[in-house]
Enzyme design. Structure first.
Site, PDB file in Angstrom:
ATOM      1  N   HIS A  25       0.856  -1.196   0.000  1.00  0.00           N
ATOM      2  CA  HIS A  25       0.000   0.000   0.000  1.00  0.00           C
ATOM      3  C   HIS A  25       0.885   1.238   0.000  1.00  0.00           C
ATOM      4  O   HIS A  25       2.089   1.155   0.242  1.00  0.00           O
ATOM      5  CB  HIS A  25      -0.866   0.034   1.275  1.00  0.00           C
ATOM      6  CG  HIS A  25      -0.042   0.188   2.514  1.00  0.00           C
ATOM      7  ND1 HIS A  25       0.683  -0.856   3.068  1.00  0.00           N
ATOM      8  CD2 HIS A  25       0.219   1.266   3.299  1.00  0.00           C
ATOM      9  CE1 HIS A  25       1.327  -0.435   4.127  1.00  0.00           C
ATOM     10  NE2 HIS A  25       1.087   0.862   4.292  1.00  0.00           N
ATOM     11  N   ASP A  85       0.869   5.166   1.974  1.00  0.00           N
ATOM     12  CA  ASP A  85       0.219   5.785   3.134  1.00  0.00           C
ATOM     13  C   ASP A  85      -0.560   7.021   2.670  1.00  0.00           C
ATOM     14  O   ASP A  85      -0.016   7.856   1.946  1.00  0.00           O
ATOM     15  CB  ASP A  85       1.269   6.187   4.187  1.00  0.00           C
ATOM     16  CG  ASP A  85       1.935   4.962   4.816  1.00  0.00           C
ATOM     17  OD1 ASP A  85       1.367   3.855   4.722  1.00  0.00           O
ATOM     18  OD2 ASP A  85       3.023   5.128   5.391  1.00  0.00           O
ATOM     19  N   HIS A 108       4.780   0.104  -0.077  1.00  0.00           N
ATOM     20  CA  HIS A 108       5.622  -0.674   0.826  1.00  0.00           C
ATOM     21  C   HIS A 108       4.761  -1.748   1.480  1.00  0.00           C
ATOM     22  O   HIS A 108       3.525  -1.721   1.343  1.00  0.00           O
ATOM     23  CB  HIS A 108       6.270   0.249   1.871  1.00  0.00           C
ATOM     24  CG  HIS A 108       5.296   1.126   2.599  1.00  0.00           C
ATOM     25  ND1 HIS A 108       4.766   2.285   2.046  1.00  0.00           N
ATOM     26  CD2 HIS A 108       4.720   1.012   3.823  1.00  0.00           C
ATOM     27  CE1 HIS A 108       3.929   2.837   2.898  1.00  0.00           C
ATOM     28  NE2 HIS A 108       3.869   2.080   3.985  1.00  0.00           N
ATOM     29  N   ARG A 126       8.267  -8.928  15.699  1.00  0.00           N
ATOM     30  CA  ARG A 126       8.582  -7.552  15.297  1.00  0.00           C
ATOM     31  C   ARG A 126       7.515  -6.615  15.812  1.00  0.00           C
ATOM     32  O   ARG A 126       6.329  -6.954  15.802  1.00  0.00           O
ATOM     33  CB  ARG A 126       8.669  -7.489  13.774  1.00  0.00           C
ATOM     34  CG  ARG A 126       8.902  -6.096  13.239  1.00  0.00           C
ATOM     35  CD  ARG A 126       9.445  -6.139  11.815  1.00  0.00           C
ATOM     36  NE  ARG A 126       9.669  -4.788  11.357  1.00  0.00           N
ATOM     37  CZ  ARG A 126       8.768  -4.078  10.696  1.00  0.00           C
ATOM     38  NH1 ARG A 126       7.588  -4.590  10.406  1.00  0.00           N
ATOM     39  NH2 ARG A 126       9.049  -2.842  10.327  1.00  0.00           N
TER      40      ARG A 126
HETATM   41  C1  LIG Z   1      -7.624  -1.161   3.985  1.00  0.00           C
HETATM   42  C2  LIG Z   1      -7.390  -0.035   4.594  1.00  0.00           C
HETATM   43  C3  LIG Z   1      -6.636   0.068   5.884  1.00  0.00           C
HETATM   44  C4  LIG Z   1      -6.277   1.540   5.922  1.00  0.00           C
HETATM   45  C5  LIG Z   1      -7.548   2.145   5.381  1.00  0.00           C
HETATM   46  C6  LIG Z   1      -7.759   1.323   4.112  1.00  0.00           C
HETATM   47  O1  LIG Z   1      -9.068   1.346   3.606  1.00  0.00           O
HETATM   48  C7  LIG Z   1      -6.763   1.826   3.054  1.00  0.00           C
HETATM   49  C8  LIG Z   1      -5.557   2.529   3.699  1.00  0.00           C
HETATM   50  C9  LIG Z   1      -5.062   1.819   4.978  1.00  0.00           C
HETATM   51  C10 LIG Z   1      -4.083   2.649   5.782  1.00  0.00           C
HETATM   52  C11 LIG Z   1      -2.602   2.435   5.407  1.00  0.00           C
HETATM   53  C12 LIG Z   1      -1.740   3.365   6.266  1.00  0.00           C
HETATM   54  C13 LIG Z   1      -2.149   3.364   7.739  1.00  0.00           C
HETATM   55  O2  LIG Z   1      -1.688   2.161   8.342  1.00  0.00           O
HETATM   56  C14 LIG Z   1      -3.687   3.460   7.906  1.00  0.00           C
HETATM   57  C15 LIG Z   1      -4.068   3.664   9.362  1.00  0.00           C
HETATM   58  C16 LIG Z   1      -4.215   4.542   7.030  1.00  0.00           C
HETATM   59  O3  LIG Z   1      -4.461   5.687   7.335  1.00  0.00           O
HETATM   60  O4  LIG Z   1      -4.452   4.046   5.770  1.00  0.00           O
HETATM   61  C17 LIG Z   1      -4.333   2.263   7.220  1.00  0.00           C
HETATM   62  C18 LIG Z   1      -5.853   2.127   7.300  1.00  0.00           C
HETATM   63  C19 LIG Z   1      -6.280   1.247   8.485  1.00  0.00           C
HETATM   64  O5  LIG Z   1      -5.580   0.291   8.833  1.00  0.00           O
HETATM   65  O6  LIG Z   1      -7.349   1.532   9.025  1.00  0.00           O
HETATM   66  O1  LIG Z   2       4.712  -2.201  10.338  1.00  0.00           O
HETATM   67  C1  LIG Z   2       5.362  -1.861   9.362  1.00  0.00           C
HETATM   68  O2  LIG Z   2       6.581  -2.017   9.253  1.00  0.00           O
HETATM   69  C2  LIG Z   2       4.688  -1.196   8.183  1.00  0.00           C
HETATM   70  C3  LIG Z   2       3.222  -0.971   8.387  1.00  0.00           C
HETATM   71  C4  LIG Z   2       2.676   0.084   7.499  1.00  0.00           C
HETATM   72  O3  LIG Z   2       3.220   0.367   6.458  1.00  0.00           O
HETATM   73  C5  LIG Z   2       1.471   0.798   7.910  1.00  0.00           C
HETATM   74  O4  LIG Z   2       0.925   0.480   8.982  1.00  0.00           O
HETATM   75  O5  LIG Z   2       1.038   1.693   7.164  1.00  0.00           O
HETATM   76 FE   LIG Z   3       2.359   2.097   5.509  1.00  0.00          FE
END
Ligand SMILES: C=C1C[C@]23C[C@@]1(O)CC[C@H]2[C@@]12CC[C@H](O)[C@@](C)(C(=O)O1)[C@H]2[C@@H]3C(=O)O
Ligand SMILES: O=C(O)CCC(=O)C(=O)O
Ligand SMILES: [Fe+2]
Length: 324
Positions: free
Chosen positions: A193, A195, A250, A260
């Protein structure tokens, strides 16, 4: 499915050189220049000599370890993740999953105080609050150095957004249990994904797992370094810089030898903040690539999609229309 960008650097160079390591104690102009280059070429870099007190980090790590090794009942009290809270395996709302358990919290002191469901709530709450404050300062310093390196006169144009009381920044702890299976290195902890926010600062214990996507579908591991923060450009920073910086895909893989734990700060603006390319970064050679949107709109799009989907494309201008 449309996907976000891999790192523009080729896999060979990335493997040979690793991520750029930037020493924040060096001369400001030099640091700013190196950072801009890292955000353009890699979308990722590490910072050392960041000034975050070791004890603040150690306290947060102890609390994290205590939370994840604690009784299931304490963890369930902090869940289910909707999206904030404790989650196990299931990620987001659209069917994504991985070999991970996590705690997602709004990075706002009032919220943390209310949501501290750990075994020792006040100790947990002060460790998280102190850690977030310290890491937010580093994030602001980085965003100001980037503005300087990009020659943007308003040096606080980005840092102001995450310093604001209403900033929608998030703090996440991911715990990847040691996966004793024979070929655990192929098991995904947290799938690929980009961020969505402005800037991400990640710290992990000394265990490997984080990988970055480079050209041709190659994944390059990031060497773990508990003394550094691994910093990456988020989708919003790609939009603010009109595509000059890259929000790179990443993922985190399971580890067969060790458990981890990563602690991640995602710097985000207030929900109502307008996101659009910074005027100084628009020119006839690099016309405006993204239409204006709010963080609330973007977040809604992110949560309606799968983890690996690209959301920034939904906000991109039609470049054919622009050039005709
Ligand atoms: C599948 C998902 C988890 C996420 C929200 C989403 O719909 C798409 C983006 C995901 C992500 C990736 C980065 C962060 O870890 C996170 C908190 C964010 O803001 O976007 C996660 C979301 C999540 O885990 O709720
Ligand atoms: O835990 C990690 O090393 C990466 C997780 C990550 O990319 C995320 O939570 O958005
Ligand atoms: Fe991430």
């Amino acid at each position: 499915m449309v996907v976000a960008s891999p790192c523009p650097i080729g896999s060979e160079r990335m493997r040979r050189m690793g991520l750029p390591v930037i020493d924040l104690s060096r001369k400001r102009t030099h640091v700013a220049e190196l950072m801009v280059r890292a955000c353009e070429e890699y979308g990722f870099f590490k910072v050392i000599n960041h000034g975050v007190n070791r004890e603040v980090i150690a306290r947060m790590e102890d609390e994290g370890r205590d939370f994840f090794s604690g009784p299931a009942s304490a963890k369930q009290r902090a869940g289910p993740a909707n999206p904030m809270g404790y989650g196990c395996r299931s990620i987001g709302f659209n069917g994504d999953s991985g070999e991970v358990e996590y705690l997602l919290l709004h990075a706002n002191p009032t919220y943390i105080a209310q949501r501290s469901k750990a075994r020792h709530p006040s100790r947990f709450c002060s460790a998280v609050t102190e850690y977030i404050e310290a890491v937010r300062e580093v994030a602001c310093q980085i965003l100001e150095l980037l503005a300087e390196g990009l020659k943007i006169p308003d040096r606080e144009v980005l840092s102001r957004l995450i310093r604001e009381g209403e900033s929608d920044s998030v703090f996440r702890m991911n715990h990847y249990p040691c996966c004793k299976e024979r070929d655990a290195s192929h098991r995904v902890g947290f799938g690929e994904h980009s961020d969505p926010q402005i800037l991400t600062l990640l710290r992990s214990n000394g265990v490997a797992g984080l990988q970055i996507s480079v050209e041709d579908g190659v994944w390059v591991p990031v060497t773990p370094d508990p003394d550094a923060f691994c910093v990456n450009v988020g989708d919003l920073l790609q939009a603010f810089t009109n595509g000059r910086f890259v929000s790179v895909r990443h993922r985190a893989m399971a580890n067969s030898f060790d458990t981890r734990m990563s602690m991640i700060y995602f710097g985000a603006p207030p929900l109502h903040a307008q996101i659009k390319p910074i005027p100084e970064l628009i020119s006839p050679q690099n016309p405006c690539r993204y239409r204006p949107f709010t963080w609330a709109e973007y977040k809604k799009a992110a949560y309606s999609l799968r983890l690996g989907d690209s959301r920034l494309d939904l906000f991109a201008m039609d470049m054919n229309v622009l050039s005709s």
